[in-house]
Enzyme design. Structure first.
Site, PDB file in Angstrom:
ATOM      1  N   ASN A   1       0.858  -1.185   0.000  1.00 39.64           N
ATOM      2  CA  ASN A   1       0.000   0.000   0.000  1.00 39.64           C
ATOM      3  C   ASN A   1       0.894   1.235   0.000  1.00 39.64           C
ATOM      4  OD1 ASN A   1      -1.923   1.973   0.393  1.00 39.64           O
ATOM      5  ND2 ASN A   1      -2.342   1.435   2.531  1.00 39.64           N
TER       6      ASN A   1
ATOM      7  N   HIS B   1      -9.410   1.162   5.199  1.00 34.45           N
ATOM      8  CA  HIS B   1      -8.137   1.320   5.894  1.00 34.45           C
ATOM      9  C   HIS B   1      -8.322   2.249   7.088  1.00 34.45           C
ATOM     10  CE1 HIS B   1      -3.955   2.420   6.680  1.00 34.45           C
ATOM     11  NE2 HIS B   1      -3.623   1.329   6.029  1.00 34.45           N
TER      12      HIS B   1
ATOM     13  N   GLU C   1      -6.732   4.645   8.193  1.00 33.25           N
ATOM     14  CA  GLU C   1      -6.543   6.067   7.918  1.00 33.25           C
ATOM     15  C   GLU C   1      -7.795   6.677   7.312  1.00 33.25           C
ATOM     16  OE1 GLU C   1      -1.815   5.227   7.377  1.00 33.25           O
ATOM     17  OE2 GLU C   1      -3.061   5.547   5.588  1.00 33.25           O
TER      18      GLU C   1
ATOM     19  N   GLU D   1      -5.186  -4.987  10.849  1.00 33.47           N
ATOM     20  CA  GLU D   1      -4.182  -3.957  11.041  1.00 33.47           C
ATOM     21  C   GLU D   1      -4.398  -3.282  12.392  1.00 33.47           C
ATOM     22  OE1 GLU D   1      -2.488  -2.349   7.027  1.00 33.47           O
ATOM     23  OE2 GLU D   1      -4.322  -1.297   7.541  1.00 33.47           O
TER      24      GLU D   1
ATOM     25  N   GLY E   1       2.781   2.327  10.918  1.00 28.42           N
ATOM     26  CA  GLY E   1       3.700   3.446  10.764  1.00 28.42           C
ATOM     27  C   GLY E   1       4.392   3.866  12.044  1.00 28.42           C
TER      28      GLY E   1
ATOM     29  N   SER F   1       3.484  -2.251  10.373  1.00 25.96           N
ATOM     30  CA  SER F   1       4.952  -2.222  10.476  1.00 25.96           C
ATOM     31  C   SER F   1       5.586  -3.573  10.132  1.00 25.96           C
ATOM     32  CB  SER F   1       5.390  -1.752  11.866  1.00 25.96           C
ATOM     33  OG  SER F   1       4.984  -0.418  12.092  1.00 25.96           O
TER      34      SER F   1
END
Length: 254
Positions: free
Chosen positions: A12, A98, A100, A170, A176, A216
């Site tokens: 991604n 996602h 985000e 996730e 991140g 990560s």
């Protein structure tokens, strides 16, 4: 590595890479991973690079994914991208829900479910993301959050559609941040999701559906994570932005 389900590793790229940079990256991945046949390999560039990346990976072992799509077909939806537009570039997969987008665009489980149905309607395979925040994990709410997101985001799918859907677990606190769920934490969450799929659909669907880990993922932890019995691949963020690190994740996974 012997796995019950075929691994799927997807990169991604998020809001990174100009068209020229995207071509450099995907051509590097092609060179590094030309001989890989054991794993489904997917790259998800930004919308602006889909056309050129699609041409670059023609007749290769790399498949194309998009980072989002509209729940609507063609029409008066300014700024949106329809599934039919993605199909024009031979997109096979699309990331939905996602964390985000859940956070910054306030996407709900209900909206994600509509997008998943629209994706299947266009013969795209959705990668539906679920996962808890740090506060939710520390508050002992991981399973509650996963239950809500899985039920809501997959509502309305048939058994056949569910089998062609990829789930990406996730943990938001690991995206991140450099933090990664321990193998035990990852396996526990994947087992919980698979058992939930069995309840919502049936055991056959649950056994066949692929559940990726995202958060990560790096070359250094890929082998251990991908060896877990219920982890069927990875949704890779930052480490997918360099051909060398992404290729090392693939190699270490198999």
């Amino acid at each position: 590595m012997d796995k019950e389900r075929r691994l799927i590793i997807a990169g991604n790229w998020k809001m990174n890479k100009t068209v020229a940079e995207a071509l450099d990256l995907v051509n590097g991945i092609k060179r590094e991973l030309a001989g890989v046949k054991e794993v489904d390999l997917v790259v998800c560039p930004p919308f602006t690079a889909l056309s050129e990346v699609s041409k670059a990976i023609l007749n290769s072992n790399i498949r194309l994914g998009a980072q989002n799509m509209s729940e609507h077909g063609f029409g008066a939806y300014t700024g949106e991208i329809a599934a039919g537009m993605l199909k024009e570039f031979s997109v096979r997969y699309v990331i939905l829900g996602h964390s985000e987008r859940r956070q910054f665009q306030r996407e709900t489980d209900e909206l994600i479910a509509k997008k998943a149905l629209a994706a299947h309607g266009a013969a795209l395979k959705p990668i539906v993301c679920v996962g808890e925040t740090l506060a939710e994990r520390e508050g002992g709410q991981t399973q509650t959050v996963l239950d809500k997101q899985v039920r809501g985001s997959l509502a309305g799918l048939s058994k056949e559609q569910m089998e062609e859907t990829i789930i990406a677990y996730e943990p938001v606190w690991a995206i991140g941040t450099g933090k990664t769920a321990t193998p035990a934490q990852a396996q526990e969450a994947h087992v919980y999701i698979r058992r939930l799929i069995s309840k919502l659909f049936d055991e056959t669907v649950a056994r066949r559906v692929r559940i990726q880990y995202g958060g990560s993922v790096k070359p250094s932890n890929a082998r251990e994570l991908m060896s877990l019995p219920d982890v069927d691949g990875a949704l890779v963020g930052g480490a997918s932005l360099e051909d060398g690190s992404f290729a090392d994740i693939l190699r270490n996974s198999i």
